[in-house]
Motif scaffolding. Structure first.
Motif, PDB file in Angstrom:
ATOM      1  N   GLY A 130       0.785  -1.220   0.000  1.00 14.41           N
ATOM      2  CA  GLY A 130       0.000   0.000   0.000  1.00 14.41           C
ATOM      3  C   GLY A 130       0.822   1.278   0.000  1.00 14.41           C
ATOM      4  O   GLY A 130       0.277   2.369  -0.011  1.00 14.41           O
ATOM      5  N   ILE A 131       2.137   1.147   0.030  1.00 16.65           N
ATOM      6  CA  ILE A 131       3.009   2.321   0.045  1.00 16.65           C
ATOM      7  C   ILE A 131       3.527   2.548  -1.371  1.00 16.65           C
ATOM      8  O   ILE A 131       4.110   1.650  -1.974  1.00 16.65           O
ATOM      9  N   PRO A 132       3.341   3.752  -1.906  1.00 13.90           N
ATOM     10  CA  PRO A 132       3.851   4.024  -3.251  1.00 13.90           C
ATOM     11  C   PRO A 132       5.385   3.895  -3.292  1.00 13.90           C
ATOM     12  O   PRO A 132       6.069   4.246  -2.344  1.00 13.90           O
ATOM     13  N   THR A 133       5.896   3.373  -4.396  1.00 10.63           N
ATOM     14  CA  THR A 133       7.341   3.212  -4.524  1.00 10.63           C
ATOM     15  C   THR A 133       8.006   4.540  -4.834  1.00 10.63           C
ATOM     16  O   THR A 133       7.404   5.424  -5.451  1.00 10.63           O
ATOM     17  N   ARG A 134       9.249   4.649  -4.402  1.00 11.61           N
ATOM     18  CA  ARG A 134      10.053   5.838  -4.729  1.00 11.61           C
ATOM     19  C   ARG A 134      11.148   5.401  -5.680  1.00 11.61           C
ATOM     20  O   ARG A 134      11.827   4.426  -5.431  1.00 11.61           O
ATOM     21  N   GLY A 135      11.309   6.118  -6.739  1.00  7.50           N
ATOM     22  CA  GLY A 135      12.333   5.751  -7.705  1.00  7.50           C
ATOM     23  C   GLY A 135      11.854   4.627  -8.605  1.00  7.50           C
ATOM     24  O   GLY A 135      10.668   4.382  -8.770  1.00  7.50           O
ATOM     25  N   THR A 136      12.825   3.910  -9.129  1.00  8.24           N
ATOM     26  CA  THR A 136      12.491   2.832 -10.056  1.00  8.24           C
ATOM     27  C   THR A 136      12.135   1.553  -9.301  1.00  8.24           C
ATOM     28  O   THR A 136      12.644   1.307  -8.214  1.00  8.24           O
ATOM     29  N   SER A 137      11.276   0.771  -9.876  1.00  8.54           N
ATOM     30  CA  SER A 137      10.903  -0.506  -9.270  1.00  8.54           C
ATOM     31  C   SER A 137      11.784  -1.642  -9.759  1.00  8.54           C
ATOM     32  O   SER A 137      11.680  -2.760  -9.284  1.00  8.54           O
ATOM     33  N   TRP A 138      12.625  -1.374 -10.732  1.00 11.18           N
ATOM     34  CA  TRP A 138      13.505  -2.398 -11.289  1.00 11.18           C
ATOM     35  C   TRP A 138      14.761  -2.491 -10.450  1.00 11.18           C
ATOM     36  O   TRP A 138      15.531  -1.554 -10.346  1.00 11.18           O
TER      37      TRP A 138
END
Length: 116
Positions: free
Chosen positions: A43-51
């Motif tokens: 439920g927490i939005p990612t910061r930066g790239t997910s890769w």
């Protein structure tokens, strides 16, 4: 040969898959919000790239696991019919096991079984 049973099984399988898809589309929740398509974790939005870079060792270990897992799947039917085929079955499974042991020795010598 009578293919009635095969055709019946295939038609039943296709019918069940299509019916499950149609039912899911009819009664499934619909949400077309932009947020619905975003990737998130807990439920927490990612910061930066997910890769993230993942070590090749994970893939090699998984492939080796699958290789020996599939081996056991092939050994069971052989064990069921070994009495019927006699020496031919013994030679064929011996060759199969030699190839697998050679693959294991190769992976071991190459260092793929070491967890780094």
């Amino acid at each position: 040969m009578n293919f009635t049973l095969l055709i019946t099984v295939l038609l039943t399988a296709i019918t069940l898959v299509v019916a499950a898809y149609v039912v899911a589309k009819l009664i499934g929740p619909r949400s077309y919000a932009k947020v619905k398509g975003e990737p998130y974790e807990s439920g927490i939005p990612t910061r930066g790239t997910s890769w993230l870079p993942i070590s090749v060792g994970f893939y090699l270990f998984a492939i080796l696991f699958l290789m020996f897992d599939v081996e056991t799947v092939f050994l069971y039917p052989w064990a069921v019919v070994v009495k019927e085929f006699g020496a031919t079955a013994l030679l064929s499974i011996g060759f199969f096991l030699v190839v697998l042991v050679l693959g294991l020795a190769y992976a071991w010598r190459k260092g793929d079984l070491e967890w780094k």
